[in-house]
Design a protein around this motif. Structure first.
Motif, PDB file in Angstrom:
ATOM      1  N   LEU A  10       0.822  -1.216   0.000  1.00 32.41           N
ATOM      2  CA  LEU A  10       0.000   0.000   0.000  1.00 32.41           C
ATOM      3  C   LEU A  10       0.854   1.263   0.000  1.00 32.41           C
ATOM      4  CD1 LEU A  10      -2.872  -0.982   2.445  1.00 32.41           C
ATOM      5  CD2 LEU A  10      -3.040  -0.621  -0.015  1.00 32.41           C
ATOM      6  N   ALA A  11       1.931   1.255   0.743  1.00 31.57           N
ATOM      7  CA  ALA A  11       2.834   2.414   0.777  1.00 31.57           C
ATOM      8  C   ALA A  11       3.473   2.642  -0.581  1.00 31.57           C
ATOM      9  CB  ALA A  11       3.899   2.222   1.852  1.00 31.57           C
ATOM     10  N   ALA A  12       3.853   1.578  -1.245  1.00 28.60           N
ATOM     11  CA  ALA A  12       4.482   1.695  -2.559  1.00 28.60           C
ATOM     12  C   ALA A  12       3.520   2.245  -3.603  1.00 28.60           C
ATOM     13  CB  ALA A  12       5.025   0.341  -3.007  1.00 28.60           C
ATOM     14  N   VAL A  13       2.265   1.877  -3.498  1.00 29.71           N
ATOM     15  CA  VAL A  13       1.252   2.344  -4.446  1.00 29.71           C
ATOM     16  C   VAL A  13       0.844   3.784  -4.131  1.00 29.71           C
ATOM     17  CG1 VAL A  13      -1.124   1.998  -5.236  1.00 29.71           C
ATOM     18  CG2 VAL A  13       0.403   0.036  -4.951  1.00 29.71           C
ATOM     19  N   ALA A  14       0.698   4.127  -2.872  1.00 30.65           N
ATOM     20  CA  ALA A  14       0.225   5.449  -2.479  1.00 30.65           C
ATOM     21  C   ALA A  14       1.292   6.525  -2.611  1.00 30.65           C
ATOM     22  CB  ALA A  14      -0.287   5.408  -1.044  1.00 30.65           C
ATOM     23  N   ALA A  15       2.553   6.197  -2.401  1.00 36.28           N
ATOM     24  CA  ALA A  15       3.620   7.198  -2.415  1.00 36.28           C
ATOM     25  C   ALA A  15       3.708   7.972  -3.720  1.00 36.28           C
ATOM     26  CB  ALA A  15       4.953   6.541  -2.068  1.00 36.28           C
ATOM     27  N   PRO A  16       3.722   7.332  -4.887  1.00 36.07           N
ATOM     28  CA  PRO A  16       3.806   8.119  -6.121  1.00 36.07           C
ATOM     29  C   PRO A  16       2.618   9.055  -6.304  1.00 36.07           C
ATOM     30  CG  PRO A  16       4.338   5.827  -6.561  1.00 36.07           C
ATOM     31  CD  PRO A  16       3.824   5.911  -5.146  1.00 36.07           C
ATOM     32  N   ALA A  17       1.445   8.677  -5.861  1.00 37.00           N
ATOM     33  CA  ALA A  17       0.274   9.543  -5.994  1.00 37.00           C
ATOM     34  C   ALA A  17       0.418  10.788  -5.137  1.00 37.00           C
ATOM     35  CB  ALA A  17      -0.983   8.777  -5.623  1.00 37.00           C
ATOM     36  N   ALA A  18       1.012  10.656  -3.977  1.00 37.14           N
ATOM     37  CA  ALA A  18       1.173  11.792  -3.080  1.00 37.14           C
ATOM     38  C   ALA A  18       2.149  12.817  -3.631  1.00 37.14           C
ATOM     39  CB  ALA A  18       1.649  11.305  -1.717  1.00 37.14           C
ATOM     40  N   PHE A  19       3.108  12.382  -4.419  1.00 42.50           N
ATOM     41  CA  PHE A  19       4.121  13.275  -4.955  1.00 42.50           C
ATOM     42  C   PHE A  19       3.960  13.520  -6.447  1.00 42.50           C
ATOM     43  CE2 PHE A  19       6.020  11.353  -1.167  1.00 42.50           C
ATOM     44  CZ  PHE A  19       6.290  12.506  -0.447  1.00 42.50           C
ATOM     45  N   ALA A  20       2.777  13.284  -6.978  1.00 45.51           N
ATOM     46  CA  ALA A  20       2.535  13.461  -8.407  1.00 45.51           C
ATOM     47  C   ALA A  20       2.677  14.924  -8.784  1.00 45.51           C
ATOM     48  CB  ALA A  20       1.153  12.949  -8.763  1.00 45.51           C
ATOM     49  N   GLY A  21       3.215  15.161  -9.972  1.00 50.49           N
ATOM     50  CA  GLY A  21       3.387  16.515 -10.459  1.00 50.49           C
ATOM     51  C   GLY A  21       2.070  17.110 -10.916  1.00 50.49           C
ATOM     52  N   ALA A  22       2.157  18.318 -11.396  1.00 50.68           N
ATOM     53  CA  ALA A  22       0.975  19.028 -11.875  1.00 50.68           C
ATOM     54  C   ALA A  22       0.618  18.585 -13.286  1.00 50.68           C
ATOM     55  CB  ALA A  22       1.247  20.526 -11.859  1.00 50.68           C
ATOM     56  N   LYS A  23      -0.608  18.831 -13.645  1.00 50.36           N
ATOM     57  CA  LYS A  23      -1.075  18.549 -15.003  1.00 50.36           C
ATOM     58  C   LYS A  23      -1.158  19.873 -15.749  1.00 50.36           C
ATOM     59  CE  LYS A  23      -2.784  14.168 -14.320  1.00 50.36           C
ATOM     60  NZ  LYS A  23      -1.746  13.232 -14.323  1.00 50.36           N
ATOM     61  N   ASP A  55       9.090  19.651 -16.325  1.00 47.84           N
ATOM     62  CA  ASP A  55       8.453  18.428 -15.841  1.00 47.84           C
ATOM     63  C   ASP A  55       7.209  18.208 -16.696  1.00 47.84           C
ATOM     64  OD1 ASP A  55       7.422  16.274 -14.507  1.00 47.84           O
ATOM     65  OD2 ASP A  55       7.104  17.299 -12.602  1.00 47.84           O
ATOM     66  N   GLY A  56       7.331  17.347 -17.678  1.00 49.27           N
ATOM     67  CA  GLY A  56       6.221  17.120 -18.607  1.00 49.27           C
ATOM     68  C   GLY A  56       5.960  18.367 -19.427  1.00 49.27           C
ATOM     69  N   ASN A  57       4.792  18.970 -19.251  1.00 48.90           N
ATOM     70  CA  ASN A  57       4.429  20.198 -19.953  1.00 48.90           C
ATOM     71  C   ASN A  57       4.495  21.417 -19.043  1.00 48.90           C
ATOM     72  OD1 ASN A  57       3.716  18.976 -22.524  1.00 48.90           O
ATOM     73  ND2 ASN A  57       1.997  18.074 -21.435  1.00 48.90           N
ATOM     74  N   CYS A  58       5.180  21.285 -17.914  1.00 48.90           N
ATOM     75  CA  CYS A  58       5.280  22.373 -16.933  1.00 48.90           C
ATOM     76  C   CYS A  58       6.730  22.800 -16.750  1.00 48.90           C
ATOM     77  CB  CYS A  58       4.798  21.913 -15.558  1.00 48.90           C
ATOM     78  SG  CYS A  58       3.137  21.291 -15.447  1.00 48.90           S
ATOM     79  N   PHE A  75       4.544  25.725 -13.262  1.00 43.57           N
ATOM     80  CA  PHE A  75       4.002  26.823 -14.052  1.00 43.57           C
ATOM     81  C   PHE A  75       3.630  26.359 -15.452  1.00 43.57           C
ATOM     82  CE2 PHE A  75       6.924  28.767 -11.025  1.00 43.57           C
ATOM     83  CZ  PHE A  75       6.216  29.868 -10.561  1.00 43.57           C
ATOM     84  N   ASP A  76       2.572  26.968 -16.000  1.00 46.75           N
ATOM     85  CA  ASP A  76       2.215  26.768 -17.401  1.00 46.75           C
ATOM     86  C   ASP A  76       3.336  27.378 -18.244  1.00 46.75           C
ATOM     87  OD1 ASP A  76      -0.243  26.255 -19.392  1.00 46.75           O
ATOM     88  OD2 ASP A  76       0.839  28.073 -19.995  1.00 46.75           O
ATOM     89  N   THR A  77       3.762  26.674 -19.278  1.00 46.95           N
ATOM     90  CA  THR A  77       4.917  27.084 -20.078  1.00 46.95           C
ATOM     91  C   THR A  77       4.615  28.219 -21.054  1.00 46.95           C
ATOM     92  OG1 THR A  77       4.401  25.319 -21.628  1.00 46.95           O
ATOM     93  CG2 THR A  77       6.083  24.858 -19.946  1.00 46.95           C
ATOM     94  N   VAL A  78       3.339  28.531 -21.270  1.00 42.93           N
ATOM     95  CA  VAL A  78       2.976  29.614 -22.189  1.00 42.93           C
ATOM     96  C   VAL A  78       2.497  30.852 -21.423  1.00 42.93           C
ATOM     97  CG1 VAL A  78       1.387  30.318 -24.031  1.00 42.93           C
ATOM     98  CG2 VAL A  78       2.471  28.086 -24.123  1.00 42.93           C
ATOM     99  N   SER A  79       1.589  30.666 -20.479  1.00 44.67           N
ATOM    100  CA  SER A  79       1.055  31.810 -19.735  1.00 44.67           C
ATOM    101  C   SER A  79       1.955  32.221 -18.570  1.00 44.67           C
ATOM    102  CB  SER A  79      -0.343  31.490 -19.194  1.00 44.67           C
ATOM    103  OG  SER A  79      -0.272  30.533 -18.153  1.00 44.67           O
TER     104      SER A  79
END
Length: 89
Positions: A10-23, A55-58, A75-79
């Motif tokens: 459970l810790a292994a599955v939950a940890a990445p969700a807690a530290f997920a980046g922005a969309k 980080d991805g599109n940010c 931050f949004d890369t355009v605005s």
């Protein structure tokens, strides 16, 4: 033993969700604010940037805001608008 394994799983599955980046919205790269220009703007606004990365599109920074508090901001890369932020209390 089963409880220990279940807890670890459970810790292994939950940890990445807690530290997920922005969309951030995907934009064509030629529309992005230039990294150097954006860093300069942030520093002019009082941020002390320790780490700046894509980080991805940010754009993502780690550093301190003008009040001296530790920040992690996406931050949004355009605005250039903040999409997600974490500020130390």
């Amino acid at each position: 033993m089963k409880t220990l394994i279940l807890t670890a799983l459970l810790a292994a599955v939950a940890a990445p969700a807690a530290f997920a980046g922005a969309k951030c919205e995907a934009h064509p790269k030629d529309k992005w604010i230039k990294e150097a220009d954006f860093k300069q703007k942030l520093e002019k606004d009082g941020y002390q940037i320790k780490k700046f990365k894509v980080d991805g599109n940010c754009y993502e920074i780690y550093g301190k805001n003008k009040e001296g508090k530790k920040v992690e901001i996406y931050f949004d890369t355009v605005s250039g608008k903040a999409v997600k932020s974490e500020i130390e209390d």
